[in-house]
Write a protein that holds these residues in place. Structure first.
Motif, PDB file in Angstrom:
ATOM      1  N   GLN A 145      -1.377  -6.393 -24.443  1.00 45.10           N
ATOM      2  CA  GLN A 145      -0.281  -6.907 -25.297  1.00 45.10           C
ATOM      3  C   GLN A 145       0.239  -8.245 -24.790  1.00 45.10           C
ATOM      4  OE1 GLN A 145       2.941  -4.211 -26.075  1.00 45.10           O
ATOM      5  NE2 GLN A 145       1.639  -2.806 -27.226  1.00 45.10           N
ATOM      6  N   LEU A 146       0.238  -8.399 -23.464  1.00 46.79           N
ATOM      7  CA  LEU A 146       0.721  -9.657 -22.894  1.00 46.79           C
ATOM      8  C   LEU A 146      -0.340 -10.755 -22.986  1.00 46.79           C
ATOM      9  CD1 LEU A 146       2.457  -8.331 -19.637  1.00 46.79           C
ATOM     10  CD2 LEU A 146       3.620  -9.441 -21.534  1.00 46.79           C
ATOM     11  N   GLY A 147      -1.579 -10.347 -23.230  1.00 48.48           N
ATOM     12  CA  GLY A 147      -2.681 -11.317 -23.302  1.00 48.48           C
ATOM     13  C   GLY A 147      -3.271 -11.623 -21.938  1.00 48.48           C
ATOM     14  N   ILE A 148      -2.991 -10.768 -20.951  1.00 50.89           N
ATOM     15  CA  ILE A 148      -3.489 -11.012 -19.588  1.00 50.89           C
ATOM     16  C   ILE A 148      -4.744 -10.173 -19.345  1.00 50.89           C
ATOM     17  CG2 ILE A 148      -2.965 -10.553 -17.143  1.00 50.89           C
ATOM     18  CD1 ILE A 148      -0.094 -11.300 -17.725  1.00 50.89           C
ATOM     19  N   LYS A 149      -5.737 -10.798 -18.708  1.00 49.56           N
ATOM     20  CA  LYS A 149      -6.945 -10.040 -18.368  1.00 49.56           C
ATOM     21  C   LYS A 149      -6.802  -9.575 -16.927  1.00 49.56           C
ATOM     22  CE  LYS A 149     -10.232 -12.222 -21.447  1.00 49.56           C
ATOM     23  NZ  LYS A 149      -9.892 -13.622 -21.703  1.00 49.56           N
ATOM     24  N   ALA A 150      -6.831  -8.274 -16.747  1.00 50.70           N
ATOM     25  CA  ALA A 150      -6.682  -7.744 -15.383  1.00 50.70           C
ATOM     26  C   ALA A 150      -7.728  -6.673 -15.135  1.00 50.70           C
ATOM     27  CB  ALA A 150      -5.285  -7.164 -15.218  1.00 50.70           C
ATOM     28  N   SER A 151      -8.217  -6.630 -13.910  1.00 52.18           N
ATOM     29  CA  SER A 151      -9.162  -5.558 -13.591  1.00 52.18           C
ATOM     30  C   SER A 151      -8.389  -4.439 -12.893  1.00 52.18           C
ATOM     31  CB  SER A 151     -10.289  -6.086 -12.707  1.00 52.18           C
ATOM     32  OG  SER A 151      -9.946  -5.959 -11.357  1.00 52.18           O
ATOM     33  N   ILE A 152      -8.748  -3.231 -13.233  1.00 47.05           N
ATOM     34  CA  ILE A 152      -8.053  -2.078 -12.652  1.00 47.05           C
ATOM     35  C   ILE A 152      -8.886  -1.576 -11.474  1.00 47.05           C
ATOM     36  CG2 ILE A 152      -7.253   0.282 -13.104  1.00 47.05           C
ATOM     37  CD1 ILE A 152      -7.011  -0.683 -16.117  1.00 47.05           C
ATOM     38  N   GLN A 153      -8.319  -1.683 -10.284  1.00 44.81           N
ATOM     39  CA  GLN A 153      -8.982  -1.225  -9.060  1.00 44.81           C
ATOM     40  C   GLN A 153      -8.451   0.172  -8.760  1.00 44.81           C
ATOM     41  OE1 GLN A 153     -11.048  -3.590  -7.106  1.00 44.81           O
ATOM     42  NE2 GLN A 153     -10.918  -4.553  -9.124  1.00 44.81           N
ATOM     43  N   ILE A 154      -9.352   1.091  -8.448  1.00 41.04           N
ATOM     44  CA  ILE A 154      -8.889   2.470  -8.249  1.00 41.04           C
ATOM     45  C   ILE A 154      -9.584   3.117  -7.059  1.00 41.04           C
ATOM     46  CG2 ILE A 154     -10.534   3.465  -9.923  1.00 41.04           C
ATOM     47  CD1 ILE A 154      -8.223   5.320 -10.836  1.00 41.04           C
ATOM     48  N   ASN A 155      -8.831   3.984  -6.382  1.00 38.07           N
ATOM     49  CA  ASN A 155      -9.382   4.714  -5.232  1.00 38.07           C
ATOM     50  C   ASN A 155      -8.589   6.014  -5.072  1.00 38.07           C
ATOM     51  OD1 ASN A 155     -10.966   5.209  -2.970  1.00 38.07           O
ATOM     52  ND2 ASN A 155      -9.675   3.989  -1.587  1.00 38.07           N
ATOM     53  N   SER A 156      -9.062   6.882  -4.193  1.00 40.07           N
ATOM     54  CA  SER A 156      -8.250   8.064  -3.863  1.00 40.07           C
ATOM     55  C   SER A 156      -8.012   8.099  -2.364  1.00 40.07           C
ATOM     56  CB  SER A 156      -8.962   9.349  -4.293  1.00 40.07           C
ATOM     57  OG  SER A 156      -8.201  10.460  -3.837  1.00 40.07           O
ATOM     58  N   LEU A 157      -6.771   8.348  -1.995  1.00 43.54           N
ATOM     59  CA  LEU A 157      -6.424   8.443  -0.563  1.00 43.54           C
ATOM     60  C   LEU A 157      -6.423   9.887  -0.094  1.00 43.54           C
ATOM     61  CD1 LEU A 157      -3.475   5.891  -0.229  1.00 43.54           C
ATOM     62  CD2 LEU A 157      -5.887   5.542   0.200  1.00 43.54           C
ATOM     63  N   GLY A 158      -6.705  10.827  -1.011  1.00 45.77           N
ATOM     64  CA  GLY A 158      -6.745  12.241  -0.636  1.00 45.77           C
ATOM     65  C   GLY A 158      -5.407  12.762  -0.149  1.00 45.77           C
ATOM     66  N   CYS A 159      -5.460  13.919   0.516  1.00 45.83           N
ATOM     67  CA  CYS A 159      -4.213  14.493   1.038  1.00 45.83           C
ATOM     68  C   CYS A 159      -4.170  14.242   2.553  1.00 45.83           C
ATOM     69  CB  CYS A 159      -4.165  15.988   0.743  1.00 45.83           C
ATOM     70  SG  CYS A 159      -5.542  16.868   1.495  1.00 45.83           S
ATOM     71  N   GLU A 160      -3.141  14.747   3.188  1.00 45.34           N
ATOM     72  CA  GLU A 160      -2.973  14.519   4.624  1.00 45.34           C
ATOM     73  C   GLU A 160      -4.197  14.987   5.418  1.00 45.34           C
ATOM     74  OE1 GLU A 160      -1.846  12.946   7.751  1.00 45.34           O
ATOM     75  OE2 GLU A 160      -0.766  12.488   5.883  1.00 45.34           O
ATOM     76  N   GLU A 161      -4.753  16.130   4.965  1.00 45.55           N
ATOM     77  CA  GLU A 161      -5.916  16.698   5.674  1.00 45.55           C
ATOM     78  C   GLU A 161      -7.139  15.779   5.583  1.00 45.55           C
ATOM     79  OE1 GLU A 161      -7.865  20.736   4.896  1.00 45.55           O
ATOM     80  OE2 GLU A 161      -5.693  21.148   5.013  1.00 45.55           O
ATOM     81  N   CYS A 162      -7.403  15.298   4.362  1.00 47.94           N
ATOM     82  CA  CYS A 162      -8.558  14.397   4.173  1.00 47.94           C
ATOM     83  C   CYS A 162      -8.388  13.160   5.046  1.00 47.94           C
ATOM     84  CB  CYS A 162      -8.698  13.898   2.743  1.00 47.94           C
ATOM     85  SG  CYS A 162      -8.408  15.064   1.432  1.00 47.94           S
ATOM     86  N   ARG A 163      -7.157  12.650   5.063  1.00 48.22           N
ATOM     87  CA  ARG A 163      -6.918  11.406   5.794  1.00 48.22           C
ATOM     88  C   ARG A 163      -7.051  11.594   7.288  1.00 48.22           C
ATOM     89  NH1 ARG A 163      -2.963  10.002   1.767  1.00 48.22           N
ATOM     90  NH2 ARG A 163      -1.383  10.956   3.064  1.00 48.22           N
TER      91      ARG A 163
END
Ligand code: AMP
Length: 511
Positions: A228-246
């Motif tokens: 809507q704003l006319g901006i091109k943005a890439s969506i970067q995504i990851n998972s940090l998991g839970c305390e145990e995974c980390r």
């Protein structure tokens, strides 16, 4: 004709004076050398005798005043602080445009506004943002208030929203709670492009649900907003998991960096001891070259976290959100769990990569400098500050960066509609009457301009022309007495006298 006469008079007078004052000849000589300065200046001033010249003198003095104002300088002690800025003039159009879009979309998505204080207890951020995060460790504006409490100017919103959720009993309402907010934040950082000490965010929080669909909803919201704003943005995504995974990942990470430590920056050496995940956030070249080969957190996710992440990505695929999986995206704040994401301007990314294309790892190196916004899940924050275990997710956008992007990409914004009516008055009595009528028209929702500091009709008409209005209303002494007003069509120049009682109706007909 009268103009010619005036010119003649002036010539005569100046000739006389020239005779009396030989110095004038000197000024003539100078005029050759510096025509601009002298033109503004002296000789004509002394010829002021006619009414017209008096007016001109008035104008000159104003001009002179303006030049002189330029010479005034704010006292250093009163100057704006480094890293802070005033937002005025054309910038306000950008701000209003951006906020309007954000507010409208948030409300259509069913978010309600929340306003939280600018000053909060320091403990809130130490406990949630994390005492080893850069924001808390190095960037907070912290001080003791008069009662001796350790307080800070809020460096971010989410902890305050979490606090309000508990303190205002929002957990008693149907869950999840959907909130939006905006306002200034304060971080004592080194000011540079896109990074200031006072900046503004607009953000959303959804508290009370752990569903992957909710994370996807926030990301979809962002995709819609940027388009809507006319901006091109890439969506970067990851998972940090839970305390145990980390926990598992952390020890693996420390092991990986063990023999690379000596080439890394001093901050990262400390981070490896205190909070190794934060190393992945480092923007220094000395560290980034090791980061792109580091083990990836996604390989250390427990079953539940893996399922959650996969479901989120599946959901995004299904609803048509385009994203990039970024295994080294960690975000700088301690409270994040599972899904995290950031929005990077595509243009900036391309620009950087053009010059650094040989090093693939730098594709991930632009986030903290250029990100337009970011967010993620924070399922433990509310419990950490005294509430019950409450899953939550949220995001925020940096307003200044979004506006910079609009400007850099030369995206046309819709400016507020300019007034279509100018209200001019002549004479003191009429001006008071005009002020009253002006207010009445405002109440009738007409967008109307006026300048009550100007008395001359000519000056007011000039202003009306400049503003490009359709109609000018003129109220003189006579009209004030008769309870009438002149409606002038600025395109045709036609004027009509109408009864003030009928003015609203007449204006509606014409606009
Ligand atoms: P954060 O709260 O650090 O996740 O930041 C969210 C967004 O706020 C970033 O993506 C930026 O757009 C913006 N932002 C963060 N820090 C600053 C800053 N110092 N100056 C301007 N914008 C900022």
């Amino acid at each position: 004709m009268p103009k010619k006469r005036i010119i003649k008079k002036r010539k005569k007078v100046s000739v006389k004076k020239k005779v009396g004052r030989p110095k004038k000849a000197k000024t003539k000589k100078k005029k050759v050398g510096r025509p601009k300065k002298k033109k503004v200046g002296r000789p004509r001033k002394k010829t002021v005798k006619t009414k017209t010249n008096k007016k001109r003198k008035g104008r000159k003095t104003l001009k002179k005043q303006k030049i002189e104002e330029g010479k005034f300088k704010i006292k250093p002690e009163a100057q704006i602080l480094r890293g802070m800025s005033d937002i005025v003039g054309e910038d306000i159009d950008y701000w209003q445009y951006t906020f309007k879009k954000m507010i409208n979309l948030s409300e259509r998505y069913g978010f309600n506004q929340i306003i939280v204080p600018v000053v909060e207890k320091q403990f809130l951020f130490e406990k949630s943002t994390g005492s080893t995060s850069d924001v808390v460790e190095k960037q907070m504006y912290s001080f003791k208030d008069r009662a001796g409490h350790n307080v800070v100017l809020r460096p971010e919103f989410t902890p305050s929203i979490g606090r309000a959720y508990i303190e205002r009993g929002l957990f008693n309402l149907p869950q999840p709670i959907k909130l939006y907010y905006f306002g200034p934040l304060f971080r004592y950082e080194r000011p540079q492009a896109g990074r200031s000490r006072q900046f503004h965010q607009f953000g959303l929080e959804i508290i009370g649900s752990d569903k992957p669909l909710i994370d996807a909803q926030l990301i979809l919201f962002s995709q819609t907003l940027f388009s809507q704003l006319g901006i091109k943005a890439s969506i970067q995504i990851n998972s940090l998991g839970c305390e145990e995974c980390r926990e598992n990942y952390r020890s693996r990470l420390v092991q990986y960096f063990k023999f690379k430590k000596r080439w890394m920056c001093n901050d990262c050496k400390k981070r490896l001891a205190k909070n190794p995940l934060r190393v992945l956030d480092c923007n220094k070249n000395s560290c980034r070259k090791f980061i792109h080969q580091a083990p990836q957190l996604v390989d250390y996710l427990c079953d539940d976290c893996q399922k959650h992440f996969v479901k989120t990505l599946e959901c995004l695929d299904e609803i048509g959100v385009v994203y990039e999986f970024n295994p080294y995206l960690v975000r700088g704040l301690d409270y994040y769990t599972q899904t995290v994401f950031e929005f990077w301007p595509i243009r900036a990314k391309k620009e950087k990569l053009k010059t650094q294309h040989t090093r693939a790892w730098q594709a991930y190196g632009l986030s903290s400098q250029t990100a337009l916004g970011g967010g993620g899940r924070y399922d433990n924050l509310i419990k950490g500050i005294g509430g019950r275990l409450t899953p939550a997710t949220g995001l925020s956008y940096g307003i200044e960066r979004i506006i910079d992007e609009l400007k850099k990409e030369e995206i046309k914004i819709i400016k507020p509609r300019p007034p279509q009516i100018f209200f001019a008055h002549v004479g003191e009595k009429a001006s008071r009457h005009a002020l009253k009528l002006f207010n009445k028209l405002q109440n009738e929702r007409f967008k109307i301009a006026a300048n009550f500091a100007k008395d001359s009709l000519r000056a007011q008409m000039e202003l009306a022309h400049k503003r490009g209005v359709k109609i000018t209303l003129i109220l003189g002494q006579q009209e004030a007495l008769d309870n009438t007003i002149i409606i002038r069509n600025m395109n045709t120049g036609n004027q009509e006298v109408v009864d003030q009682e009928k003015l609203v109706k007449e204006l509606r007909k014409r606009l």
